[in-house]
Write a protein that holds these residues in place. Structure first.
Motif, PDB file in Angstrom:
ATOM      1  N   ARG A 271       0.808  12.848  68.518  1.00  0.00           N
ATOM      2  CA  ARG A 271       1.764  13.538  68.558  1.00  0.00           C
ATOM      3  C   ARG A 271       2.333  14.375  68.902  1.00  0.00           C
ATOM      4  O   ARG A 271       2.754  15.083  69.731  1.00  0.00           O
ATOM      5  CB  ARG A 271       3.358  12.344  68.744  1.00  0.00           C
ATOM      6  N   HIS A 272       2.610  15.311  67.605  1.00  0.00           N
ATOM      7  CA  HIS A 272       2.216  16.907  67.264  1.00  0.00           C
ATOM      8  C   HIS A 272       1.693  17.724  67.650  1.00  0.00           C
ATOM      9  O   HIS A 272       2.162  18.444  67.739  1.00  0.00           O
ATOM     10  CB  HIS A 272       3.026  16.506  66.208  1.00  0.00           C
TER      11      HIS A 272
ATOM     12  N   ARG B  54      14.085  13.104  66.662  1.00  0.00           N
ATOM     13  CA  ARG B  54      14.761  14.114  68.086  1.00  0.00           C
ATOM     14  C   ARG B  54      16.018  14.470  67.201  1.00  0.00           C
ATOM     15  O   ARG B  54      15.999  15.223  67.788  1.00  0.00           O
ATOM     16  CB  ARG B  54      15.070  12.509  69.014  1.00  0.00           C
TER      17      ARG B  54
ATOM     18  N   HIS C 266       9.018  12.185  77.983  1.00  0.00           N
ATOM     19  CA  HIS C 266       8.795  11.190  77.851  1.00  0.00           C
ATOM     20  C   HIS C 266       7.601  10.784  78.492  1.00  0.00           C
ATOM     21  O   HIS C 266       6.890  10.120  77.765  1.00  0.00           O
ATOM     22  CB  HIS C 266      10.400  10.178  78.292  1.00  0.00           C
TER      23      HIS C 266
ATOM     24  N   TYR D 298       0.609   7.901  73.896  1.00  0.00           N
ATOM     25  CA  TYR D 298       0.540   6.831  73.187  1.00  0.00           C
ATOM     26  C   TYR D 298      -1.114   6.387  73.654  1.00  0.00           C
ATOM     27  O   TYR D 298      -1.705   5.738  72.779  1.00  0.00           O
ATOM     28  CB  TYR D 298       1.414   5.931  73.606  1.00  0.00           C
TER      29      TYR D 298
ATOM     30  N   VAL E 177       4.984  11.629  61.407  1.00  0.00           N
ATOM     31  CA  VAL E 177       3.714  10.670  61.748  1.00  0.00           C
ATOM     32  C   VAL E 177       3.163   9.932  60.244  1.00  0.00           C
ATOM     33  O   VAL E 177       2.469   9.033  60.391  1.00  0.00           O
ATOM     34  CB  VAL E 177       2.701  12.322  61.871  1.00  0.00           C
TER      35      VAL E 177
ATOM     36  N   ASP F  26      10.376   4.978  75.782  1.00  0.00           N
ATOM     37  CA  ASP F  26      10.461   5.678  76.342  1.00  0.00           C
ATOM     38  C   ASP F  26      11.249   5.762  77.694  1.00  0.00           C
ATOM     39  O   ASP F  26      11.263   6.224  78.090  1.00  0.00           O
ATOM     40  CB  ASP F  26       9.210   6.876  76.296  1.00  0.00           C
TER      41      ASP F  26
ATOM     42  N   LYS G 270       6.435   1.879  71.440  1.00  0.00           N
ATOM     43  CA  LYS G 270       6.268   3.008  71.554  1.00  0.00           C
ATOM     44  C   LYS G 270       6.763   3.546  73.323  1.00  0.00           C
ATOM     45  O   LYS G 270       8.299   4.136  72.985  1.00  0.00           O
ATOM     46  CB  LYS G 270       6.163   3.842  71.187  1.00  0.00           C
TER      47      LYS G 270
ATOM     48  N   ASN H  67       5.220  12.125  76.418  1.00  0.00           N
ATOM     49  CA  ASN H  67       4.676  10.936  75.166  1.00  0.00           C
ATOM     50  C   ASN H  67       4.014   9.249  75.103  1.00  0.00           C
ATOM     51  O   ASN H  67       2.872   8.961  74.805  1.00  0.00           O
ATOM     52  CB  ASN H  67       6.159  10.197  74.768  1.00  0.00           C
TER      53      ASN H  67
END
Lengths: 243, 243
Positions: free
Chosen positions: B224-225, A101, B206, B213, A66, B98, B94, B209
């Motif tokens: 994201r995390h 990943r 995915h 976004y 990040v 995915d 991004k 993910n």
């Protein structure tokens, strides 16, 4: 031809920012490498404590992704990089996704190690884990090295090694299936090894991706979906052109 | 608050370029969706021809990733986008990664379908495939829809569904292990189902993910995390601020 350093800019600060993302990528790479090696060790030595460290350590890899991503976006917004610098920034944003990943896969291996420390060691598969683990670990190290030094030859070697790993992985998987059929009581534990082998194989794929960004960086072409023959051909042409 | 359209620029051509990458992302998304649905159908109906079409079709998904990526790089280099436009371009780069990986996973499922058409159908697991497949397919559709319309609520729903899918996946995997222990002769075929279930679970990741976004695009923050609680909290604050 010096391809190891990016263009130098009048703005000293801009140079520092570009160097910074390369340094931070190398740091994140080192962390991902340690996670992979520790996960393999935890698996082979059925070391619960080490496995838990790896699972816990994945957060650090995630937070590095990040923060490097934010650095890259900041450079894109503020410096509006062109040509080689733009390629560098984009390659870094891609490479950190693969490193993140890789961290996830290391964490999966560690979780399998935790399961095995609970259910008892698997009857087989440790030789294969160690062998493929060594290969993949070296691939990752060399891919990061190739990125740091923009070394095409090392990058190409990583791409080639990935083919070998894929073949070794297929062979190992067939062996594991044979073990399961021979001894159905071991199915759960052999599956732990199989998931770990698959995670190793994916780490190899991500290392190959990173090596391919190096080719992209050096040659300015997209080779992600190209075959190794095409890459070799491109390299051959490039070397001929360059001489 | 109109968040569905990006800033309009004096340069008509620039507007067209930004619209183009959104359109191409939607096209690539549609292709990835079809690959996933066809792979699931090929698996459940043990349809060899459809499975081979999916394996073959993965090239098209890959080449779309490369061409959209090039479009994004060209915009970054030529237009030097700022703020919301920069976030859009980055989110697209991004999301296509995915989608490309979703294509890979669909292709893996198709390969398992090919193996099953050779070895004979698996004794169990089709109900689980269909159930998780439906969930994941809907997640992907909604994630792409959320991206096209920058719809936070739909994006959040996708993130939440991923938790359900992860739980269903764990349950299904335990059932598959039980089948293998009960009937060791079916091990190879049940493994084909297990690899396919795992591929579905990754497709769900995915899709999540891509949904994240959307949150990044709309809110300009990296989630994201982050945990879903943090996202919900952020959404809550955002809605309060906006009202």
């Amino acid at each position: 031809m010096d391809i190891t350093s990016h263009t130098h800019h009048i703005s000293q600060q801009y140079n520092i920012e570009l160097d910074d993302i390369k340094t931070h990528l190398a740091e994140m790479g080192g962390m991902a490498e340690r996670q992979v090696n520790d996960a393999i060790t935890a698996m082979i030595e059925v070391d619960l404590e080490k496995a838990e460290q790896v699972v816990h350590g994945d957060r650090k890899v995630n937070s590095m992704e990040v923060s490097i991503d934010e650095e890259c976006v900041r450079i894109l917004a503020k410096r509006q990089p062109a040509a080689g610098d733009l390629r560098l920034v984009i390659a870094v944003t891609k490479a950190i996704t693969d490193l993140e990943r890789i961290g996830d896969e290391a964490s999966k291996i560690a979780r399998q190690a935790i399961a095995l420390s609970r259910d008892g060691a698997a009857p087989r598969g440790y030789v294969e884990m160690r062998h493929i683990g060594n290969h993949v670990s070296r691939m990752l190290h060399e891919a990061l090295d190739a990125f740091a030094r923009l070394d095409l030859d090392v990058a190409l070697k990583v791409v080639q090694t990935d083919r070998t790993v894929d073949m070794e992985y297929s062979t190992a998987m067939r062996e594991m299936i044979t073990y399961m059929i021979e001894d159905p009581r071991s199915i759960t534990r052999v599956l732990n090894i199989m998931w770990s082998l698959r995670a190793l194989e994916r780490i190899g794929d991500h290392a190959r991706n990173i090596a391919q960004y190096v080719v992209y960086l050096v040659m300015g072409e997209d080779v992600r979906h190209g075959s190794i023959e095409e890459i070799e051909e491109q390299l051959g042409q490039d070397q001929e052109d360059g001489e």
